[in-house]
Design an enzyme around this catalytic site. Sequence first.
Site, PDB file in Angstrom:
ATOM      1  N   GLU A  37      -5.453  -8.448  -0.470  1.00 29.26           N
ATOM      2  CA  GLU A  37      -6.140  -8.106   0.784  1.00 29.26           C
ATOM      3  C   GLU A  37      -7.573  -7.779   0.442  1.00 29.26           C
ATOM      4  OE1 GLU A  37      -4.567  -5.280   3.636  1.00 29.26           O
ATOM      5  OE2 GLU A  37      -2.522  -5.828   3.081  1.00 29.26           O
ATOM      6  N   GLU A  89       0.831  -1.226   0.000  1.00 29.52           N
ATOM      7  CA  GLU A  89       0.000   0.000   0.000  1.00 29.52           C
ATOM      8  C   GLU A  89       0.860   1.269   0.000  1.00 29.52           C
ATOM      9  OE1 GLU A  89      -3.080  -0.238   3.026  1.00 29.52           O
ATOM     10  OE2 GLU A  89      -4.098  -1.826   1.898  1.00 29.52           O
TER      11      GLU A  89
HETATM   12  O1  AHR Z   1      -5.212  -5.958   6.914  1.00 31.18           O
HETATM   13  C1  AHR Z   1      -5.064  -4.841   7.736  1.00 31.18           C
HETATM   14  C2  AHR Z   1      -4.348  -3.694   7.034  1.00 31.18           C
HETATM   15  O2  AHR Z   1      -5.146  -3.190   5.993  1.00 31.18           O
HETATM   16  C3  AHR Z   1      -3.044  -4.032   6.352  1.00 31.18           C
HETATM   17  O3  AHR Z   1      -1.982  -3.996   7.225  1.00 31.18           O
HETATM   18  C4  AHR Z   1      -2.916  -2.957   5.326  1.00 31.18           C
HETATM   19  O4  AHR Z   1      -2.186  -3.365   4.199  1.00 31.18           O
HETATM   20  C5  AHR Z   1      -4.336  -2.568   5.012  1.00 31.18           C
HETATM   21  O5  AHR Z   1      -4.529  -1.198   5.069  1.00 31.18           O
END
Ligand code: AHR
Length: 506
Positions: A291, A172
């Site tokens: 994610e 990210e």
């Molecule tokens: O999954 C929780 C968080 O969400 C992770 O660390 C991050 O990559 C995202 O913002």
Amino acid sequence: MKANITAVKDFTISTIDKRIYGSFLEHLGRAIYEGIYEPDHPEADENGFRKDVMKLITDLNMPTVRYPGGNYISSFNWEDSIGPIEERPTRLDLAWKTRETNEFGLNEFITWCRKTNIEPMYAINLGTRGIDAARNILEYCNHPSGSYWSDLRIKHGYKQPHDIKMWCLGNEMDGEWQVGHKTADEYGRLVHEVAKSMRKFDSSLELIIAGSSSEAMPTYPDWEREILEHSYDSVDYIALHKYWTNYDKKTTSYLSSSIPLQEYISTVEGTIDYVKAKKRSKKQIKISFDEWNPWYHSRDMQTQNFLDKNLSEWPKAPPLYEDMYNILDTLLVGTVLNTFINNSHIVKIGCMAQLVNVIPAISTVKGGISWVQGIYYPLYFASLYGRGESLQLKIDCPKYSTDIADDVKYIDASGVINNENKELSFFIINRSEKNNININFNLKDIHIDNIIDQQIINNEDMYAANTKDKPKTIQPQKSSIAQFINNQLSANLPCLTYLFVRLKLK
Ligand code: AHR
């Protein structure tokens, strides 16, 4: 209401990459400590891994797990997590304001992966680190012997190389919250150079560049274009992330979230193709959706205050983001998995975020029980039976509009044919709050022998969830709503219901 689902045997989308059914473990909250690793737990094995949790994970036939973060990696020194445990430093983790003892580290993760038959996916820090850290960890993990880092691994007790193929290059990096946040230009350049040096070691690695943190980011989709313009020929996948919320309890709107998700995937696919054309490249970059999940039950002020505070004592593995998911979240997860299956030509990796205790599929009590959340089950059915060729389904049914999407079909579905086992599985969600939907299946050239299994997930209370006191509130139930009579398959699906049906083919 009535619906028709039409499928033709040879009208397939793609072979499904089993890695779309992966997950994610971060050094965050109680995911690792008290989650997968708890040496004092009665169920702990000789490595301190919780066997009860391992069982729930191996039941999923989990193909891959991304580790160790997340935001965590952007100020993490991988070297802290190797060597004799008593010599590892305790560090302050800036992402989650916690104290990390590094008791569980890189080698423990690999051991855990071997025990659970999971392919590791390792994320490296491109927030505060760069080429040097990347090339060193690669040598430590994957080189057989005879060099500083590989010999150190052997000294640490791991003679065989870890042979990690999948590497996430940063996390990210478009987000201001990220330690070492970068512009697309800075990040794209850095990834290109990191990837080049990693490929000098092994050209067959699978390298993943971090795309947008969500399609709501102000830099989206220029971010994708710009980073790929720098790195198109040096990486293999672009990572996308997305979390969903239902604060307003807008049921049908929430359940239409897979429509904007489809647009997100299609837009990034278009951007990949644009850069590919511009570069005159033969190579096809694919998507790693590494994610995704609902995430809102636990996003309360308490957690925010904790993260905003100046702390004198930073806690070790405090409970953070321990969502308890309801039926609506479970149905949403079903539609997300369907979207991945229906885009299996371009989405090749997917990681539900996360696996244990943190926005979890599996929850644990310290020293006590472990249980699964409702969202575990759509992943379970898809991972076990969603392997093979994804079918192009034509779904005809009534539609509705919401604040986030128009023309939303009340029925969401995917179908996977497994020619080896001669099986066909459907994963179907009825999004309607009020109506049963009678589905008629129009299967061309697909000859069904019998229904092997069918299970539904629903509940009178759409906000019911699995908690430690009632861990089995949401569970799949054997069903008979699908019927195969006179060579005709049909199913009368109740409102707000998930259906898995598995068929034997002739
Ligand atoms: O999954 C929780 C968080 O969400 C992770 O660390 C991050 O990559 C995202 O913002």
